[in-house]
Design an enzyme around this catalytic site. Structure first.
Site, PDB file in Angstrom:
ATOM      1  N   ARG A   1       0.847  -1.187   0.000  1.00 61.16           N
ATOM      2  CA  ARG A   1       0.000   0.000   0.000  1.00 61.16           C
ATOM      3  C   ARG A   1       0.887   1.243   0.000  1.00 61.16           C
ATOM      4  O   ARG A   1       2.031   1.200   0.473  1.00 61.16           O
ATOM      5  CB  ARG A   1      -0.915   0.014   1.226  1.00 61.16           C
TER       6      ARG A   1
ATOM      7  N   LYS B   1      -2.643  -1.335   8.529  1.00 60.90           N
ATOM      8  CA  LYS B   1      -4.096  -1.346   8.482  1.00 60.90           C
ATOM      9  C   LYS B   1      -4.707  -2.394   9.408  1.00 60.90           C
ATOM     10  O   LYS B   1      -5.711  -2.143  10.062  1.00 60.90           O
ATOM     11  CB  LYS B   1      -4.550  -1.594   7.038  1.00 60.90           C
TER      12      LYS B   1
ATOM     13  N   HIS C   1      -3.104   3.210  -6.179  1.00 63.15           N
ATOM     14  CA  HIS C   1      -3.578   1.968  -5.554  1.00 63.15           C
ATOM     15  C   HIS C   1      -3.750   0.856  -6.580  1.00 63.15           C
ATOM     16  O   HIS C   1      -3.710  -0.333  -6.231  1.00 63.15           O
ATOM     17  CB  HIS C   1      -4.914   2.221  -4.839  1.00 63.15           C
TER      18      HIS C   1
ATOM     19  N   ARG D   1      -1.206  -1.889  -6.806  1.00 62.46           N
ATOM     20  CA  ARG D   1      -1.445  -3.035  -5.922  1.00 62.46           C
ATOM     21  C   ARG D   1      -2.303  -4.077  -6.640  1.00 62.46           C
ATOM     22  O   ARG D   1      -2.021  -5.277  -6.584  1.00 62.46           O
ATOM     23  CB  ARG D   1      -2.124  -2.531  -4.647  1.00 62.46           C
TER      24      ARG D   1
ATOM     25  N   HIS E   1      -4.011  -9.262   3.719  1.00 63.99           N
ATOM     26  CA  HIS E   1      -5.454  -9.236   3.942  1.00 63.99           C
ATOM     27  C   HIS E   1      -5.798  -9.904   5.264  1.00 63.99           C
ATOM     28  O   HIS E   1      -5.150 -10.874   5.681  1.00 63.99           O
ATOM     29  CB  HIS E   1      -6.184  -9.961   2.803  1.00 63.99           C
TER      30      HIS E   1
ATOM     31  N   TYR F   1     -10.467  -9.978  -5.606  1.00 58.10           N
ATOM     32  CA  TYR F   1      -9.734 -10.389  -6.806  1.00 58.10           C
ATOM     33  C   TYR F   1     -10.219 -11.694  -7.438  1.00 58.10           C
ATOM     34  O   TYR F   1      -9.633 -12.146  -8.413  1.00 58.10           O
ATOM     35  CB  TYR F   1      -8.240 -10.546  -6.468  1.00 58.10           C
TER      36      TYR F   1
END
Length: 373
Positions: A205, A243, A318, A321, A344, A354
């Site tokens: 990120r 995050k 972004h 990514r 994640h 995805y």
């Protein structure tokens, strides 16, 4: 709870302690109760309701007071970036709409009216359905504070359905498009070449890359430790934890990228010394001047400028990514490996984001039916 006898009957005075929001004692007072037995019955009822947290007081608390309490007491453990976003929602749209309203008087129709107001804003200022949903989530949290304070029994936002959010088509570059982009970068902007190559080949990120320091890169193992992220809050660069817990991770890098980063490290040292910066201990990997770079240094304007030279359709930062995940899928990497690399929180996030990029297995499956006949 006190029962007093008067000429007109009995008075029940229920004290519930001091309320810091309204800055007064919380009380329920009932007058002209005909008999002592009835007063005692009410006393027993209120006591039961109080211990079950079902007793609503008649304090005149405004929406603004609840908002102040929420940001003072309910966001202390949240990241500064999250609080900044929530305050933006509150200050720009929620508070101006509800300011001065008594929290006990607001109903479900008022919450729907607020949502409809957002939906009917001018096209230039109208929020996306996703953003409107986030405003409604915060609004519900504010009413939860009022429930905690026994000011209301039910949350008026309950039962209001979320607006449908249509997923935008994901943009990403193929390796050929990325090479075209990198080759269009002027050599005097070498840091851009290193930054965007790192973004494309790691899927990190933007905030994670901006917070990266040289001690986070193990050139012996060709590995990057992602342990922090950088955000801009109130004009200052704020470094916090990533995050989520899973975002704290190790990412392996290929030999060519490791060599590029090593080369940049040498160039960076010479460049920063020209600015009389000799203490390089706390600098970030992609710093190229006196100031620590921010997201905008590598953002949309920079990407669009390079794409104009390369003849490419621009993508967002972004989307680098997303491009990295597309590259991993094209190389037939397992989804569990992709989940760990991207940081994640769950494999569900990886699939939801995805899943459509993975090869369609249905055709090969249905083709096998031909062997039946």
């Amino acid at each position: 709870m006190v029962i007093k006898k008067t000429d007109k009957g009995y008075i029940l005075d229920v004290s519930l302690g001091y309320d810091p929001v309204a800055q007064k004692q919380r009380r329920i007072k009932k007058k002209n109760i005909k008999t002592k037995a009835e007063a005692e019955h009410l006393q027993s009822y209120y006591k039961q309701q109080y211990f079950q947290n079902n007793l609503v007081t008649n304090l005149k608390v405004t929406f603004d007071q609840i908002g102040d309490k929420y940001f003072a007491n309910y966001t202390v453990d949240q990241k500064l970036t999250y609080v900044r976003t929530q305050k933006g929602y509150y200050n720009h749209r929620i508070m101006p709409h509800f300011t001065g309203s008594l929290i006990s008087k607001l109903e479900k129709k008022d919450c729907i009216q607020f949502r409809d107001m957002l939906l009917n804003e001018d096209e230039k200022t109208r929020l996306s359905n996703n953003s409107i949903n986030k405003h409604m989530i915060l609004l519900k949290k504010l009413f939860d504070v009022a429930i905690d304070d026994n000011l209301i029994l039910r949350n008026p936002c309950t039962g209001i359905k979320k607006l449908k959010v249509v997923k935008q088509k994901m943009k990403f570059w193929t390796t050929a498009e990325f090479r075209c982009f990198i080759e269009a970068i002027d050599e005097k902007d070498h840091v851009d070449k290193v930054f965007f190559t790192t973004a494309y080949l790691t899927g990190m990120r933007a905030g994670e890359m901006l917070a990266l320091q040289w001690e986070d890169i193990d050139f012996g193992r060709n590995e990057i430790h992602v342990s922090k992220t950088m955000s801009r809050v109130g004009g200052e660069n704020i470094v916090t934890t990533p995050k989520s817990t899973n975002s704290n991770r190790y990412i392996t890098i290929n030999a060519k990228l490791a060599k590029m980063l090593k080369g940049w490290k040498d160039r960076q040292e010479a460049l920063l010394k020209s600015y009389l910066i000799t203490d390089l201990k706390d600098i970030t990997v992609f710093q190229y001047s006196i100031n620590t770079p921010i997201r905008e240094c590598f953002g949309t304007k920079k990407i669009t400028k390079i794409c104009k030279v390369a003849g490419l359709t621009p993508i967002r930062l972004h989307d680098f990514r997303h491009s990295h995940v597309a590259l991993l899928i094209d190389n037939h990497e397992e989804i569990t490996v992709i989940k760990e690399r991207m940081g994640h929180a769950s494999i569900t996030t990886t699939i939801d984001t995805y899943g459509h990029l993975f090869p369609n297995k249905q055709k090969s499956m249905s083709d096998k039916f031909d062997n039946i006949f």
